[in-house]
Design a protein around this motif. Structure first.
Motif, PDB file in Angstrom:
ATOM      1  N   GLN A 485       0.931  -1.202  -0.028  1.00  2.00           N
ATOM      2  CA  GLN A 485      -0.039   0.012  -0.105  1.00  2.00           C
ATOM      3  C   GLN A 485       0.988   1.232   0.166  1.00  2.00           C
ATOM      4  O   GLN A 485       1.904   1.345   0.545  1.00  2.00           O
ATOM      5  CB  GLN A 485      -0.955  -0.080   1.291  1.00  2.00           C
ATOM      6  CG  GLN A 485      -1.767   1.100   1.226  1.00  2.00           C
ATOM      7  CD  GLN A 485      -2.785   0.994   2.621  1.00  2.00           C
ATOM      8  OE1 GLN A 485      -2.649   1.451   3.561  1.00  2.00           O
ATOM      9  NE2 GLN A 485      -3.851   0.415   2.573  1.00  2.00           N
ATOM     10  N   GLN A 486       0.446   2.295  -0.557  1.00  2.00           N
ATOM     11  CA  GLN A 486       1.190   3.393  -0.853  1.00  2.00           C
ATOM     12  C   GLN A 486       0.078   4.758  -0.284  1.00  2.00           C
ATOM     13  O   GLN A 486      -0.951   4.701  -0.533  1.00  2.00           O
ATOM     14  CB  GLN A 486       1.602   4.020  -2.181  1.00  2.00           C
ATOM     15  CG  GLN A 486       2.651   2.966  -2.639  1.00  2.00           C
ATOM     16  CD  GLN A 486       3.119   3.191  -4.035  1.00  2.00           C
ATOM     17  OE1 GLN A 486       3.901   3.989  -4.171  1.00  2.00           O
ATOM     18  NE2 GLN A 486       2.487   2.219  -5.174  1.00  2.00           N
ATOM     19  N   GLN A 487       0.671   5.941   0.071  1.00  2.00           N
ATOM     20  CA  GLN A 487       0.024   7.022   0.559  1.00  2.00           C
ATOM     21  C   GLN A 487       0.634   8.279   0.364  1.00  2.00           C
ATOM     22  O   GLN A 487       2.016   8.268   0.544  1.00  2.00           O
ATOM     23  CB  GLN A 487      -0.471   6.730   2.029  1.00  2.00           C
ATOM     24  CG  GLN A 487       0.597   6.624   2.998  1.00  2.00           C
ATOM     25  CD  GLN A 487      -0.201   6.053   4.299  1.00  2.00           C
ATOM     26  OE1 GLN A 487      -0.662   5.008   4.461  1.00  2.00           O
ATOM     27  NE2 GLN A 487       0.187   6.954   5.426  1.00  2.00           N
ATOM     28  N   ARG A 488      -0.060   9.304   0.116  1.00  2.00           N
ATOM     29  CA  ARG A 488       0.488  10.717   0.148  1.00  2.00           C
ATOM     30  C   ARG A 488      -0.582  11.586   0.646  1.00  2.00           C
ATOM     31  O   ARG A 488      -1.834  11.395   0.155  1.00  2.00           O
ATOM     32  CB  ARG A 488       0.773  10.981  -1.279  1.00  2.00           C
ATOM     33  CG  ARG A 488       2.181  10.286  -1.856  1.00  2.00           C
ATOM     34  CD  ARG A 488       2.768  10.906  -2.930  1.00  2.00           C
ATOM     35  NE  ARG A 488       3.182  12.114  -2.397  1.00  2.00           N
ATOM     36  CZ  ARG A 488       4.014  13.485  -3.321  1.00  2.00           C
ATOM     37  NH1 ARG A 488       4.488  12.836  -4.478  1.00  2.00           N
ATOM     38  NH2 ARG A 488       4.478  14.323  -2.785  1.00  2.00           N
ATOM     39  N   THR A 489      -0.247  12.606   1.231  1.00  2.00           N
ATOM     40  CA  THR A 489      -0.900  13.638   1.266  1.00  2.00           C
ATOM     41  C   THR A 489      -1.196  14.495   0.249  1.00  2.00           C
ATOM     42  O   THR A 489      -0.259  14.784  -0.560  1.00  2.00           O
ATOM     43  CB  THR A 489      -0.680  14.524   2.714  1.00  2.00           C
ATOM     44  OG1 THR A 489       0.608  15.150   2.294  1.00  2.00           O
ATOM     45  CG2 THR A 489      -0.404  13.777   3.840  1.00  2.00           C
ATOM     46  N   LEU A 490      -2.346  15.400  -0.017  1.00  2.00           N
ATOM     47  CA  LEU A 490      -2.377  16.339  -1.199  1.00  2.00           C
ATOM     48  C   LEU A 490      -1.582  17.426  -0.629  1.00  2.00           C
ATOM     49  O   LEU A 490      -0.944  17.841  -1.858  1.00  2.00           O
ATOM     50  CB  LEU A 490      -4.072  16.840  -0.988  1.00  2.00           C
ATOM     51  CG  LEU A 490      -4.981  15.905  -1.818  1.00  2.00           C
ATOM     52  CD1 LEU A 490      -6.304  16.666  -2.094  1.00  2.00           C
ATOM     53  CD2 LEU A 490      -4.430  15.591  -3.349  1.00  2.00           C
ATOM     54  N   SER A 491      -1.306  17.899   0.265  1.00  2.00           N
ATOM     55  CA  SER A 491      -0.418  18.838   0.531  1.00  2.00           C
ATOM     56  C   SER A 491       0.808  18.583   0.146  1.00  2.00           C
ATOM     57  O   SER A 491       1.795  19.365  -0.196  1.00  2.00           O
ATOM     58  CB  SER A 491      -0.543  19.370   1.936  1.00  2.00           C
ATOM     59  OG  SER A 491      -0.102  18.319   2.863  1.00  2.00           O
ATOM     60  N   SER A 492       1.410  17.263   0.327  1.00  2.00           N
ATOM     61  CA  SER A 492       2.697  16.735  -0.139  1.00  2.00           C
ATOM     62  C   SER A 492       2.833  17.076  -1.661  1.00  2.00           C
ATOM     63  O   SER A 492       3.924  17.226  -2.056  1.00  2.00           O
ATOM     64  CB  SER A 492       3.252  15.452   0.222  1.00  2.00           C
ATOM     65  OG  SER A 492       2.366  14.796  -0.544  1.00  2.00           O
ATOM     66  N   LEU A 493       1.762  16.881  -2.458  1.00  2.00           N
ATOM     67  CA  LEU A 493       1.894  17.053  -3.828  1.00  2.00           C
ATOM     68  C   LEU A 493       2.272  18.342  -4.090  1.00  2.00           C
ATOM     69  O   LEU A 493       3.072  18.830  -5.076  1.00  2.00           O
ATOM     70  CB  LEU A 493       0.585  16.757  -4.579  1.00  2.00           C
ATOM     71  CG  LEU A 493       0.318  15.305  -4.719  1.00  2.00           C
ATOM     72  CD1 LEU A 493      -0.980  15.005  -5.479  1.00  2.00           C
ATOM     73  CD2 LEU A 493       1.271  14.603  -5.491  1.00  2.00           C
ATOM     74  N   LEU A 494       1.615  19.269  -3.334  1.00  2.00           N
ATOM     75  CA  LEU A 494       1.833  20.910  -3.628  1.00  2.00           C
ATOM     76  C   LEU A 494       3.252  20.986  -3.083  1.00  2.00           C
ATOM     77  O   LEU A 494       4.109  22.003  -3.646  1.00  2.00           O
ATOM     78  CB  LEU A 494       0.814  21.826  -2.812  1.00  2.00           C
ATOM     79  CG  LEU A 494      -0.457  21.982  -3.532  1.00  2.00           C
ATOM     80  CD1 LEU A 494      -1.434  22.319  -2.723  1.00  2.00           C
ATOM     81  CD2 LEU A 494      -0.085  23.018  -4.695  1.00  2.00           C
ATOM     82  N   ALA A 495       3.736  20.460  -2.061  1.00  2.00           N
ATOM     83  CA  ALA A 495       5.174  20.867  -1.592  1.00  2.00           C
ATOM     84  C   ALA A 495       6.164  20.370  -2.488  1.00  2.00           C
ATOM     85  O   ALA A 495       7.323  20.911  -2.806  1.00  2.00           O
ATOM     86  CB  ALA A 495       5.308  20.069  -0.335  1.00  2.00           C
ATOM     87  N   ASP A 496       6.062  19.420  -3.306  1.00  2.00           N
ATOM     88  CA  ASP A 496       6.709  18.910  -4.255  1.00  2.00           C
ATOM     89  C   ASP A 496       7.045  19.930  -5.553  1.00  2.00           C
ATOM     90  O   ASP A 496       7.981  19.954  -5.929  1.00  2.00           O
ATOM     91  CB  ASP A 496       6.269  17.411  -5.116  1.00  2.00           C
ATOM     92  CG  ASP A 496       6.505  16.193  -3.978  1.00  2.00           C
ATOM     93  OD1 ASP A 496       7.120  16.429  -3.070  1.00  2.00           O
ATOM     94  OD2 ASP A 496       6.025  15.088  -4.303  1.00  2.00           O
ATOM     95  N   GLU A 497       5.969  20.620  -5.772  1.00  2.00           N
ATOM     96  CA  GLU A 497       6.058  21.402  -6.808  1.00  2.00           C
ATOM     97  C   GLU A 497       6.401  22.846  -6.618  1.00  2.00           C
ATOM     98  O   GLU A 497       6.239  23.814  -7.395  1.00  2.00           O
ATOM     99  CB  GLU A 497       4.592  21.358  -7.594  1.00  2.00           C
ATOM    100  CG  GLU A 497       4.270  19.941  -7.986  1.00  2.00           C
ATOM    101  CD  GLU A 497       5.077  18.909  -8.601  1.00  2.00           C
ATOM    102  OE1 GLU A 497       6.021  19.772  -9.433  1.00  2.00           O
ATOM    103  OE2 GLU A 497       5.107  17.930  -8.884  1.00  2.00           O
ATOM    104  N   ALA A 498       6.621  23.064  -5.181  1.00  2.00           N
ATOM    105  CA  ALA A 498       6.728  24.548  -4.837  1.00  2.00           C
ATOM    106  C   ALA A 498       8.144  25.034  -5.283  1.00  2.00           C
ATOM    107  O   ALA A 498       9.103  23.986  -5.425  1.00  2.00           O
ATOM    108  CB  ALA A 498       6.743  24.584  -3.404  1.00  2.00           C
ATOM    109  N   PRO A 499       8.249  26.121  -5.630  1.00  2.00           N
ATOM    110  CA  PRO A 499       9.613  26.569  -6.213  1.00  2.00           C
ATOM    111  C   PRO A 499      10.598  26.684  -5.170  1.00  2.00           C
ATOM    112  O   PRO A 499      10.258  26.832  -3.853  1.00  2.00           O
ATOM    113  CB  PRO A 499       9.398  28.050  -6.615  1.00  2.00           C
ATOM    114  CG  PRO A 499       8.116  28.561  -5.919  1.00  2.00           C
ATOM    115  CD  PRO A 499       7.312  27.161  -5.807  1.00  2.00           C
TER     116      PRO A 499
END
Length: 499
Positions: A485-499
Motif C-alpha cells: 500500500q502507498q499513501q500521500r497527502t495532497l499537501s505533499s503534492l503541492l510541496a513537491d512542486e513548490a519553487p
C-alpha cells in the motif's frame, strides 16, 4: 492505464482558439507534448463558423463546417487518431446569419427553409394566450421571441430561446431532420466518438406546456441518440435542472452531466460538511460526465428545489454559497452574474473555479481530487486545468458574462501556467489517477462526523481519498494488486512542486 473507450477516463474540454495558439494542429501538439499523459479524450467546444460569433461558436452559420481559422475536418480526424473526440451538436438553434435563415428573411414562406425555423405563431397560433406564454420555462430574463423583419416588410416573432442571433429550429420538420442528419454524418466521417446534445431540453415546443423537458423531448433525445449510436457515437445530454430530472434522463440516454457536483463540492469545502455531497453520490447516475467548471458557469439550479420538491441544498444554503463565491472572487464574479453583463442565464454564477475557492491551492487541489474520485468520465475544463483567474479585462471588453471564465491562452502562456505549483500538482494528481486500475471497479463512500472517504476497489487494486472535514487535510491511499500500500497527502503534492 484508463480505458479510453470506457467510463474510466479523463477528458479535456476546451475551445480550440482559446488554448494553444489557436489551431487544431496547435492543440494536438500541446496534447502530445506539454499535456502528454493527462487526457484520454478531448471535448472540442464549437469549432464551427463563426467561432467569434455572439455566443462563441454556439451560433453556427454552418454546423457541418470547421472554421477555417482553426483548421479542417482532416485536422480533427488526425486528432482522433490519438484521443477520443467529443463535439457539440447544437440541436435547438442556428445563427440568424446562416444562409438558410437569410433565405427565409428574403423569401418568407416561399423559402425551402421556411419550415426549418420556428415562429411563435407556428406553436401558439396568431393570438397566443398570455398564460401559455408565461408558462414557458425561461433560461434568461428577456422574452424568448424576437421580432425580425422580412424582405416584404412584415415583422414576425421568431423563437429565440437564447439570443436574438440564435434562431430556434423545428427539429420535427423535414429540413430540420435533414439538418441534424447531415451533422451526424459529418461527425462520424471524421472520428467523433461522442456528441454533446447542446440545449436539448428546449428543442421541443408545445402550446400549453413549459416547452422544456417534455415527454416529447425525451422521445426526441432517445431517437437522436439512437441514430448516433448506429453511426458509432455516444450521446451526452446537456440539461441544467432539478436533480431528479437528471436521474430520469440518465435512464434514457448514454451520458448525462453531473452539474450538481460543482455546487456540492463548494458547499462541502465552505461548510466542512459532506452530507449533501454524500447523499447525491448515493443516488447520482453512474453514466455521467463530471465537471467542476465549464465554458458556462457554476450551476445553482442543479442543486435547488423544484415545485415544492426538496433540492440537494436548501435555499439559504445556496444563497450562502453564491455569496461566498462572490466574496472569494473579490466581487469579480458579481460583475458577470445574473442580470449583469448581458448574461443569458440567471441560474448560474460566472466565475473560475479557482477564484470561487479564493485561489487557495490546497482547497482547489482537494476539489479536483474529489472530482477525480467521483464515478463517471472526468472532464476538466482548460481554465480549470491551468488554475485560471477571472478574466475581468476580457469581460470588460466583451460585456459577455461567461467570458470571465473563457480566457485566451497562447502556447507560451500555457507553458507559464503549467509551471504554477497548483497546476503541476494537479497534473501529477491526474497522472496518478490514470495509473490506478482500481477505478475500473466499484465505488463506495463513507462519512463520519470528522471524516469523509471515497473508495474504489477492483480485483485486488484499491484507491481511497480520505478527507478530514474540519481541517480539509486530505490523503491519498492506493494499492496495486500484489504490491504494498502507498499513501500521500495532497499537501505533499503541492510541496513537491513548490519553487
Amino acid at each position: 492505464m484508463s480505458n479510453a473507450n470506457g467510463s474510466n477516463q479523463i477528458q479535456l474540454i476546451t475551445y480550440v482558439d482559446r488554448l494553444s495558439g489557436g489551431t487544431i494542429k496547435d492543440l494536438q501538439q500541446l496534447l502530445q507534448h506539454e499535456l502528454a499523459g493527462l487526457f484520454d479524450g478531448v471535448h472540442l467546444l464549437p469549432f464551427y463558423p463563426p467561432i467569434d460569433g455572439e455566443d462563441a461558436g454556439f451560433d453556427p452559420t454552418d454546423h457541418t463546417a470547421v472554421d477555417s481559422r482553426l483548421g479542417s475536418w482532416q485536422d480533427i480526424g488526425a486528432l482522433a487518431q490519438h484521443h477520443s473526440i467529443m463535439a457539440d451538436m447544437i440541436v435547438n438553434h442556428m445563427s440568424a446569419q446562416s444562409a438558410q435563415f437569410q433565405d427565409v428573411l428574403e423569401k418568407g414562406e416561399a423559402s425551402p427553409f421556411w419550415p426549418l425555423f420556428l415562429t411563435r405563431d407556428k406553436v401558439f397560433g396568431a393570438e397566443p394566450h398570455p398564460e401559455q406564454l408565461q408558462a414557458i420555462y425561461r433560461p434568461r430574463p428577456t422574452s424568448c421571441f424576437t421580432e425580425l423583419s422580412l424582405n416584404d416588410g412584415r415583422s414576425l416573432p421568431f423563437w429565440t430561446t437564447f439570443t436574438a442571433n440564435q434562431i430556434d429550429i423545428d427539429v420535427h420538420s423535414e429540413p430540420g431532420q435533414a439538418y441534424l442528419d447531415a451533422i451526424l454524418q459529418r461527425f462520424t466521417e471524421h472520428g467523433v466518438n461522442y456528441i454533446r446534445l447542446d440545449a436539448a431540453g428546449y428543442a421541443i415546443k408545445k402550446a400549453g406546456t413549459s416547452c422544456f423537458m417534455l415527454p416529447e423531448t425525451f422521445e426526441f433525445i432517445a431517437e437522436l441518440s439512437a441514430k448516433a449510436k448506429v453511426l458509432g457515437m455516444q450521446s451526452l445530454v446537456e440539461i441544467h435542472g432539478y436533480h431528479q430530472t437528471q436521474i430520469d434522463i440518465a435512464k434514457r440516454c448514454d451520458l448525462v452531466y453531473d452539474f450538481a457536483l460543482p455546487p456540492l463540492v463548494l458547499h462541502t469545502l465552505f461548510r466542512r460538511d459532506a452530507k449533501a455531497l454524500k447523499h447525491w453520490l448515493d443516488i447520482a447516475p453512474r453514466n455521467c460526465i463530471t465537471v467542476l467548471d465549464t465554458h458556462d458557469g457554476i450551476g445553482i439550479v442543479d442543486a435547488a428545489d423544484h415545485q415544492g420538491q426538496p433540492g440537494l441544498l436548501t435555499d439559504p444554503e445556496l444563497d450562502a454559497l453564491v455569496e461566498q463565491i462572490h466574496h472569494n472572487s473579490g466581487g469579480s464574479s458579481k460583475l458577470a452574474t445574473g442580470s449583469a453583463a448581458n448574461n443569458v442565464d440567471l441560474y448560474q454564477v460566472n466565475c473560475s473555479f479557482y477564484d470561487a475557492l479564493a485561489q487557495h491551492d490546497e482547497h482547489y487541489l482537494l476539489a479536483r481530487a474529489i472530482q477525480l474520485f467521483c464515478p463517471g468520465i472526468c472532464q476538466i475544463y482548460y481554465g480549470g486545468l491551468l488554475a485560471a483567474q477571472n478574466d475581468v479585462d476580457l469581460l470588460k471588453r466583451t460585456q459577455v458574462g461567461r467570458d470571465i471564465n473563457r480566457p485566451y491562452y497562447t502556447t507560451e502562456k500555457v507553458r507559464q501556467a503549467l509551471q504554477k505549483p497548483v497546476v503541476k500538482a494537479l497534473c501529477a494528481l491526474i497522472k496518478l489517477r490514470r495509473s490506478l486500475q482500481a477505478f475500473d471497479g466499484e465505488f463506495s463512500q463513507s462519512l463520519t462526523d470528522s471524516q469523509y472517504q471515497l473508495h474504489w476497489q477492483h480485483q485486488g487494486h484499491s484507491a481511497s481519498l480520505h478527507i478530514q472535514l474540519q481541517s480539509l487535510a486530505a490523503e491519498l491511499v492506493w494499492q496495486h494488486s500484489g504490491q504494498a500500500q502507498q499513501q500521500r497527502t495532497l499537501s505533499s503534492l503541492l510541496a513537491d512542486e513548490a519553487p
